[in-house]
Write an enzyme that holds these catalytic residues in place. Structure first.
Site, PDB file in Angstrom:
ATOM      1  N   GLY A 118     101.276 -90.896 -79.574  1.00 44.10           N
ATOM      2  CA  GLY A 118     102.088 -91.862 -78.790  1.00 44.10           C
ATOM      3  C   GLY A 118     102.250 -91.326 -77.348  1.00 44.10           C
ATOM      4  O   GLY A 118     101.519 -90.392 -76.983  1.00 44.10           O
ATOM      5  N   CYS A 119     103.147 -91.457 -76.681  1.00 44.45           N
ATOM      6  CA  CYS A 119     103.582 -90.753 -75.271  1.00 44.45           C
ATOM      7  C   CYS A 119     103.222 -89.184 -75.254  1.00 44.45           C
ATOM      8  O   CYS A 119     104.083 -88.749 -76.163  1.00 44.45           O
ATOM      9  CB  CYS A 119     104.776 -91.302 -74.702  1.00 44.45           C
ATOM     10  SG  CYS A 119     105.015 -90.508 -73.137  1.00 44.45           S
ATOM     11  N   TYR A 120     102.553 -88.688 -74.650  1.00 42.48           N
ATOM     12  CA  TYR A 120     102.276 -86.945 -74.643  1.00 42.48           C
ATOM     13  C   TYR A 120     103.294 -86.394 -74.293  1.00 42.48           C
ATOM     14  O   TYR A 120     103.303 -85.291 -74.573  1.00 42.48           O
ATOM     15  CB  TYR A 120     101.030 -87.003 -74.215  1.00 42.48           C
ATOM     16  CG  TYR A 120     100.556 -87.308 -72.645  1.00 42.48           C
ATOM     17  CD1 TYR A 120     101.812 -87.422 -71.877  1.00 42.48           C
ATOM     18  CD2 TYR A 120      99.371 -87.413 -72.353  1.00 42.48           C
ATOM     19  CE1 TYR A 120     101.359 -87.696 -70.383  1.00 42.48           C
ATOM     20  CE2 TYR A 120      98.940 -87.576 -70.734  1.00 42.48           C
ATOM     21  CZ  TYR A 120     100.109 -88.005 -69.900  1.00 42.48           C
ATOM     22  OH  TYR A 120      99.839 -88.350 -68.705  1.00 42.48           O
TER      23      TYR A 120
END
Length: 279
Positions: free
Chosen positions: A94-96
């Site tokens: 997902g969002c890094y």
């Protein structure tokens, strides 16, 4: 004639003041968003996280820790110096920003995390921008590139932790974040990493079927892919949640203890596989 209120302002004057205030606030907000530049999140990342089946914020294994900040790398003070070569792994969860935060804060028992960088992997376009990846048109995945010193067990432990703080059962989605750039993905650099990744996924899937879980669905959809070129993200995105503690993070702890085989069981399995003759 225009009526005048007890405060000495006519209704028309009050409307003009209200409109001016709205215009001023809008202008300030536009300026602040514009000044964020490369660090402005994708449209879905501006939304608050949506809880999925309720998470757990306790420790992973008995040695781990929760990741409440974005901060510096933390290692277990009880660990002996790790054996094994310096390696890299690249993980998409997902969002890094959140992936980097959790790996920087966790204390691993079998090795040492040397560095964590965020960026993109898996697409066709060289050096994609964050905005380009956000469109979902480049085929890249938001990832964390993790440099570590340790052996096979260290890599297996890292993958177990990876599965603890994101949902591997939602294809191309983590909470509000939707698109193939948010795919749960393990990029591997050799056959050994692929073997370990497959083993950990199989153990997790078996345990989910027999012991239950807190993920949204019942099947692990994490992809295991060959690593390609890693493209680092803009400097503003490196250590983003360390520099912006209140910034967007859509990750949480889903499991506090590995639900599959014990650490000793997995170690024995991997050793047996390593010693088995190859065809």
């Amino acid at each position: 004639r225009t009526a005048v209120s007890s405060a000495g302002q006519s209704p028309r004057m009050r409307r003009q003041i209200n409109l001016s205030s709205v215009f001023l606030l809008t202008a300030v907000r536009f300026f602040l968003l514009s000044s964020r530049g490369a660090a402005e999140p994708c449209p879905t990342e501006s939304l608050p996280p949506t809880p999925i089946m309720g998470g757990i914020t306790s420790r992973f294994f008995s040695r781990g820790g929760t990741a409440k900040g974005g901060g510096t790398l933390e290692q277990s003070s009880q660990s002996a110096p790790p054996d094994g070569p310096i390696q890299k792994t690249v993980l998409g969860a997902g969002c890094y920003w959140g992936t980097e935060k959790f790996f920087r804060r966790h204390k691993f028992a079998h090795g040492t995390i040397l560095d964590v960088s965020v960026g993109f992997m898996g697409g066709a376009k060289p050096n994609p921008s964050y905005r380009e990846v956000c469109t979902g048109a480049t085929g890249h995945v938001e990832v964390a590139e993790i440099t570590f010193k340790g052996d096979t067990m260290m890599f297996a432990e890292m993958l177990k932790f990876f599965f603890s703080f994101h949902d591997p059962t939602t294809k191309d989605r983590q909470g509000n974040d939707r698109g193939d750039q948010y795919a749960s993905t393990i990029f591997v650099y050799d056959d050994n990493q692929r073997r370990v990744a497959t083993k950990v996924i199989d153990d997790l899937q078996t345990a989910m079927a027999s012991k239950g879980h807190r993920f949204l669905r019942d099947t692990v959809v994490t992809a295991v892919r060959d690593a390609t070129t890693f493209y680092p993200a803009h400097a503003d995105h490196q250590r983003y949640l360390e520099k912006n503690p209140g910034g967007y993070c859509n990750h949480k702890m889903y499991i506090s203890a590995w639900p599959g085989k014990t650490e000793a069981d997995l170690s024995d399995d991997l050793k047996l596989e390593q010693s088995a003759p190859t065809s």
